[in-house]
Design an enzyme around this catalytic site. Structure first.
Site, PDB file in Angstrom:
ATOM      1  N   ASP A   1      -6.253  -6.096  -6.410  1.00  0.00           N
ATOM      2  CA  ASP A   1      -5.665  -4.886  -7.181  1.00  0.00           C
ATOM      3  C   ASP A   1      -5.657  -5.335  -8.657  1.00  0.00           C
ATOM      4  O   ASP A   1      -5.627  -4.587  -9.546  1.00  0.00           O
ATOM      5  CB  ASP A   1      -4.247  -4.518  -6.758  1.00  0.00           C
ATOM      6  CG  ASP A   1      -4.463  -3.506  -5.511  1.00  0.00           C
ATOM      7  OD1 ASP A   1      -5.561  -3.136  -5.163  1.00  0.00           O
ATOM      8  OD2 ASP A   1      -3.610  -3.252  -4.857  1.00  0.00           O
TER       9      ASP A   1
ATOM     10  N   GLN B   1       0.820  -1.223  -0.112  1.00  0.00           N
ATOM     11  CA  GLN B   1       0.019   0.033  -0.069  1.00  0.00           C
ATOM     12  C   GLN B   1       0.798   1.272  -0.022  1.00  0.00           C
ATOM     13  O   GLN B   1       0.837   2.174  -0.575  1.00  0.00           O
ATOM     14  CB  GLN B   1      -0.900   0.299   1.090  1.00  0.00           C
ATOM     15  CG  GLN B   1      -1.747   1.075   1.124  1.00  0.00           C
ATOM     16  CD  GLN B   1      -2.833   0.974   0.084  1.00  0.00           C
ATOM     17  OE1 GLN B   1      -3.407  -0.039  -0.107  1.00  0.00           O
ATOM     18  NE2 GLN B   1      -2.852   1.910  -0.844  1.00  0.00           N
TER      19      GLN B   1
ATOM     20  N   GLU C   1     -10.334   1.642   2.808  1.00  0.00           N
ATOM     21  CA  GLU C   1     -10.445   1.201   1.189  1.00  0.00           C
ATOM     22  C   GLU C   1     -10.411  -0.142   1.090  1.00  0.00           C
ATOM     23  O   GLU C   1     -11.314  -0.920   0.766  1.00  0.00           O
ATOM     24  CB  GLU C   1      -9.647   1.821   0.600  1.00  0.00           C
ATOM     25  CG  GLU C   1      -9.654   1.685  -0.967  1.00  0.00           C
ATOM     26  CD  GLU C   1      -8.442   2.447  -1.547  1.00  0.00           C
ATOM     27  OE1 GLU C   1      -8.342   2.607  -3.061  1.00  0.00           O
ATOM     28  OE2 GLU C   1      -7.409   2.778  -0.954  1.00  0.00           O
ATOM     29  N   HIS C   2      -9.187  -0.980   1.493  1.00  0.00           N
ATOM     30  CA  HIS C   2      -8.770  -1.996   1.743  1.00  0.00           C
ATOM     31  C   HIS C   2      -8.740  -2.639   3.201  1.00  0.00           C
ATOM     32  O   HIS C   2      -8.100  -1.974   4.030  1.00  0.00           O
ATOM     33  CB  HIS C   2      -7.556  -2.277   1.004  1.00  0.00           C
ATOM     34  CG  HIS C   2      -7.579  -1.666  -0.486  1.00  0.00           C
ATOM     35  ND1 HIS C   2      -6.849  -0.551  -0.682  1.00  0.00           N
ATOM     36  CD2 HIS C   2      -7.832  -2.239  -1.534  1.00  0.00           C
ATOM     37  CE1 HIS C   2      -6.829  -0.461  -1.977  1.00  0.00           C
ATOM     38  NE2 HIS C   2      -7.443  -1.184  -2.546  1.00  0.00           N
TER      39      HIS C   2
ATOM     40  N   HIS D   1     -53.084  16.661  -9.660  1.00  0.00           N
ATOM     41  CA  HIS D   1     -52.657  15.309  -9.389  1.00  0.00           C
ATOM     42  C   HIS D   1     -54.225  14.349  -9.101  1.00  0.00           C
ATOM     43  O   HIS D   1     -54.179  13.513  -9.656  1.00  0.00           O
ATOM     44  CB  HIS D   1     -51.910  15.265  -8.045  1.00  0.00           C
ATOM     45  CG  HIS D   1     -50.487  15.655  -8.601  1.00  0.00           C
ATOM     46  ND1 HIS D   1     -49.985  16.926  -8.680  1.00  0.00           N
ATOM     47  CD2 HIS D   1     -49.255  14.795  -8.314  1.00  0.00           C
ATOM     48  CE1 HIS D   1     -48.626  16.888  -8.825  1.00  0.00           C
ATOM     49  NE2 HIS D   1     -48.475  15.776  -8.803  1.00  0.00           N
TER      50      HIS D   1
ATOM     51  N   HIS E   1       2.348   2.933  -3.136  1.00  0.00           N
ATOM     52  CA  HIS E   1       1.664   3.649  -4.240  1.00  0.00           C
ATOM     53  C   HIS E   1       1.903   5.171  -4.135  1.00  0.00           C
ATOM     54  O   HIS E   1       1.968   5.913  -5.383  1.00  0.00           O
ATOM     55  CB  HIS E   1      -0.032   3.665  -3.775  1.00  0.00           C
ATOM     56  CG  HIS E   1      -0.512   2.423  -4.143  1.00  0.00           C
ATOM     57  ND1 HIS E   1      -0.853   2.394  -5.727  1.00  0.00           N
ATOM     58  CD2 HIS E   1      -1.213   1.435  -3.680  1.00  0.00           C
ATOM     59  CE1 HIS E   1      -1.820   1.301  -5.947  1.00  0.00           C
ATOM     60  NE2 HIS E   1      -1.756   0.563  -4.607  1.00  0.00           N
TER      61      HIS E   1
END
Length: 428
Positions: free
Chosen positions: A357, A256, A323-324, A416, A259
């Protein structure tokens, strides 16, 4: 990597750990706002100028066509070509399974309702290309778009120094049947897809992860175009117990971290021994990584938390909303029902985030920064709209008519009410 004991943390300390605050957010917002305004006003000219400024590339044209992509793709190494094809097949199988038709429902006799899916006609896909080459993101976004049936797929990715793209992205385009890649990166790419330029088509929805500039741009154009989600700097949270393998955990945290320097790797463990051994492993594995400088900076801004038990670990995770989420434990089955907020989950000691991934089939474009509390990751559904239908038969109009008349009258909406009354009178 800092280490905290959960029971020693105050509420404000814990909130700070959840927050992922970055000091110069305001400065990023100002810069992005200026970029969007310039692209909106100057179109292609702005894109060419920004490419010179940010990418250090002078573009003669803003895209690569099908013939150019074929030529670039022909240089791909055979093993990379095979790997991309395998990943594509798995992603395709998983996302194809998400296409489902719904049954027609008779809510009361003579009143039939149902939903049908329609593809979003024009979508924009942003493929990052800063410090890493990301053909996996191309596959993750374009595959469900094609499965959904989107008519126009606009792909933007930053140019290389030679004013081209790399062979991996080019091969993805050829494999997927996409005949154009726009050589535009950053906030300017988002602005171009949101508002359109002389060359870049305007789209209805923008997909794709990116750095803070890309994410900020996506949030700023939401009043003009839909976006998939706020997908900013990537993050992972690993929950580990005494059954975890510290070398595996370290590799996941470093995967991670590499990145980008603003990525975050969080370890929540029930064992101080596991934390200590993982930190040793991080130092050892870090030395061999080509992107060790980037990973080291991300790790320095990351942390580990010692908790008393797995329930406490899950509480921390659900509040963080990663996220993960990796469950580095042999007892992961018992934790699955406790997961409330997470983008994508990786179960057991043999399931690294890397699998998702790249090639397991699930999508890796996921909500970050706590948005997993409200957003899902990209799926085939993300490229579809659901349109509702209803049909009243004679008995259906009679059965539902009085209910609608009473509710319309209660709201003071006489027209209506009349729309029902006139029809009831006609059939009588």
């Amino acid at each position: 990597m800092k280490v905290y004991n959960y029971k020693d943390l105050s509420e404000s300390n814990i909130e700070h750990l959840y927050s992922r605050q970055i000091e110069d957010d305001k400065l990023v917002e100002e810069r992005v706002s200026d970029i969007i305004k310039t692209v909106r006003n100057d179109g292609d000219k702005a894109l060419i100028n920004f490419s010179k400024q940010f990418d250090k590339v002078t573009l003669e044209k803003l895209y690569l066509d099908a013939e150019e992509l074929e030529t670039i793709a022909s240089s791909i190494p055979p093993d990379a070509k095979k790997a991309i094809e395998t990943a594509y097949q798995n992603i395709k199988v998983f996302h194809q399974s998400q296409l489902k038709s719904e049954e027609k429902i008779e809510t009361m006799p003579g009143v039939v309702c149902w939903r049908e899916s329609r593809a979003i006609e024009k979508v924009g896909l942003y493929i990052p290309g800063g410090t890493a080459v990301l053909p996996s993101t191309f596959l993750m976004l374009a595959t469900p778009a094609i499965i959904a049936g989107c008519k126009e797929i606009v792909v933007c990715s930053p140019p290389q120094s030679d004013a081209k793209t790399n062979c991996y992205l080019a091969y993805c385009a050829v494999l997927l049947g996409i005949d154009k890649i726009y050589l535009i990166g950053g906030a300017q790419a988002i602005a171009a897809m949101a508002f359109g330029t002389e060359t870049v088509p305007k789209v209805y929805k923008i997909f794709g992860p990116g750095n803070r500039y890309v994410t900020t741009a996506k949030t700023m154009v939401q009043n003009k175009v839909a976006i998939d989600m706020p997908a900013g700097p990537s993050e992972v949270l690993v929950i580990a117990d005494e059954t975890a393998n510290p070398s595996f955990v370290a590799s996941d945290l470093l995967a991670q971290a590499e990145h980008g320097i603003d990525s975050q790797s969080v370890l929540v463990a029930t064992s101080m021994d596991v934390i200590d051994k993982t930190l040793v492993e991080i130092d050892y594995q870090l030395t061999t990584l080509p992107r060790k400088e980037i990973a080291a900076k991300a790790i320095a801004n990351s942390y580990a938390v010692l908790v008393d038990n797995s329930n406490e670990a899950m509480h921390f995770s659900n509040e963080y909303a990663p996220e993960h989420l990796i469950l580095a434990t042999d007892k992961f089955e018992s934790l699955i029902p406790l997961i409330i907020n997470a983008g994508s989950v990786f179960l057991g000691n043999l399931t690294p985030e890397s699998a998702g991934d790249y090639a397991s089939g699930t999508n890796h474009t996921l909500p970050t920064s706590g948005f997993a509390k409200a957003y899902s990751g990209v799926s085939t559904d993300a490229f579809l709209k659901k349109i509702t239908f209803q049909h009243l038969k004679v008995n259906g109009l009679k059965n539902i008519g009085n209910t609608v008349e009473i509710l319309a009258a209660a709201e003071g909406l006489e027209a209506h009410k009349n729309a029902i009354t006139l029809r009831l009178n006609n059939i009588e």
